[in-house]
Design a protein around this motif. Sequence first.
Motif, mmCIF file in Angstrom:
data_model
loop_
_atom_site.group_PDB
_atom_site.id
_atom_site.type_symbol
_atom_site.label_atom_id
_atom_site.label_comp_id
_atom_site.label_asym_id
_atom_site.label_seq_id
_atom_site.Cartn_x
_atom_site.Cartn_y
_atom_site.Cartn_z
ATOM 1 N N TYR A 14 34.056 37.247 41.798
ATOM 2 C CA TYR A 14 33.841 38.384 42.704
ATOM 3 C C TYR A 14 32.364 38.517 43.074
ATOM 4 N N LEU A 73 37.862 40.580 46.309
ATOM 5 C CA LEU A 73 38.360 40.499 44.933
ATOM 6 C C LEU A 73 39.704 39.784 44.882
ATOM 7 N N ALA A 128 35.720 43.967 37.193
ATOM 8 C CA ALA A 128 35.150 43.987 38.545
ATOM 9 C C ALA A 128 35.111 45.397 39.117
ATOM 10 N N THR A 142 37.140 36.282 36.727
ATOM 11 C CA THR A 142 37.218 37.288 37.790
ATOM 12 C C THR A 142 35.853 37.831 38.192
#
Length: 646
Positions: free
Chosen positions: A468, A494, A284, A464
């Motif tokens: 995000y 996040l 991310a 993830t």
Amino acid sequence: MPVTDSLAKACGLLAAALGLGLALQAIYSAYFGVWEPWFHRSLVVGISVAVVTLTTSLVSRHKPKRRLVAACLIAIDVAIIAVVTLALERLFNAYEHVDDIMLAYSAYDLTVSLLAVLAIFELSRRLFGWPLFLFSLLILVYCLYGDHFPWIFRHSGFSLEQTMQILWFGLQGVFGMPTGVVLQIIFIFIVFGVLLEQSGAGAALIRIAFFLTGRSRGGPAQAAVVASALFGTMSGSVVANVVGTGSFTIPMVKKRGFSGPFAGGVESAASAGGQFVPPVMGAAAFVMADLTGYSYLSICIAALVPALLFYLSLALSVGLEARRLGIRPTPAEDLVTPNRRDWLNGLMVAGPIAAIIIVLTMGRTAAMAGFWATVTVLVLAFLINPDFRRKPGRVLGMLAAGGRTGATIVIAVAGIGVVLGVLNLTGFGLKFASLISVIGEGNLFLSLLLTMLACLALGMGMPTLPAYLIIVLVMGPAIRNLGVPVLALHMFVLYFGVLSAITPPVALAAFAAAPIAGANPFTTALVAAQLSVAGFIIPFVFVYEPDLLLILDFDLANFVWVMVRFGAALWLTATAFAGFERLSLAPWSRIGRLLCAALILPGFIPVSLAACGLGALIVAYDMLLRQKFAPRETLASGSAAHGKRN
């Protein structure tokens, strides 16, 4: 060999070959740059559909005994690949005229493109469960029939042609920005992570973590914390982190006397925290740099202190639980001692990370950094691991695994591209932003609280990066209107996107850890959420106090003041939730500690100082006065009783 087994083997070989092709295109693109966007994105999505269909084939998942049922399941998988292929053919056919506003699509074009979008939804269901599937399907229905929805959800409605022109034939849907970011930046790091994990570095990191924490009270539980933090540099998924380290750490945590739910909970919480740890941060970090305009190194610097605070809190909670149960440090004869090979394999983590930092400081792109990190781990694997020198063909299998893993992310972000396309088409993102602004008007905390709840809901069931991305895309207009530094808000998103993996009721990380721990999944999720309480506080702290991120108008004096306040609040909160310090805490003490922590954090100097003083008095009473007047045998028996009840 049964027909289904032979078919599954053939599907596996074909998926491996296609996965290898995806990995090679990622390496090529990282060094030479991406191809023409239309062709590149559509080609990779098409191959990813084939890979995911083959690796999650209905026959291999359900293993039917009747041939007719098996034939029907095979037909469904073949239909998925066929319909996406046909839809891509129509896309290529219309490519030269895609910018023509007078272009009309036939009923056949619209039908196959709609079926292709539904096929991508189905594959996302196989990979990530029902939440993402149902959300994506609802978004599509909302686009087509929004004129029948109530309240702020109502819009004028769009025809199937208008919808598919955006979602399939345009660069705002399946082949939009999320897919482009994955191909430009993320795919190479996915390949790098798989190579690093399978090179022997993962097992070495776990052994080193046990060595570093073996003499602490928490022992294996603390090792799970450290190992998951290190493993997070490789994995872009909390669940993958749980499975990768938990299969080794959870049984050892239980062996030392911790309960099953606690063993699973600490692994789940530590694995979630691995996604906050620079330099990779579940990939991310690279997307955040692209979306916020900050450099990648700035993102890593900003993430450093909050990640350290999260793990400090987790380690503190583990230590308190170990003390509560009367667990002693691991005996010397049971300590794990890394051998020379383990330390050498550890270089396969340090080397690529150093390569990433060096390339980025030279001003090159994140994709180029990923390329050299991948090259570095391959070179070190051949130099350090004799298995690679004996069997160099293993590299092809590792690359194929990286390609297959990348394909799952491509499918997820293709579905998210649909969500983004609908939000842009209907303007719902702006309406949602206006709603949050109205509800939280003049109250930043309430607005952040609403944003947190939305993040936890939207991030359920996703790795993830997709979590995000989808949160930023949906919540983007809302968070931009809060008047808070953009980097702080992206970090806020996040954190809660990741924490959705351990937040009931859909806590995939806890559900992955529970079977290994032999515990109830929901109880495991509650323990994980309790252990991660600092993770729910830290994002609010760095929104109100951006000094915690080090790069936003940094002031050393204020940073020290923030750290002192947070440290005091952290101790009070951790002991209150644990119900233990040097001995069991009374209910009034636990409530008082939580109230003091809540008053310390906002930062009003007189209130914070008064709360710190009151908290210190409570701690002093519990640690000194109660211990002085409590009979020693009562304390000892109380500790033992806690252990038995657990």
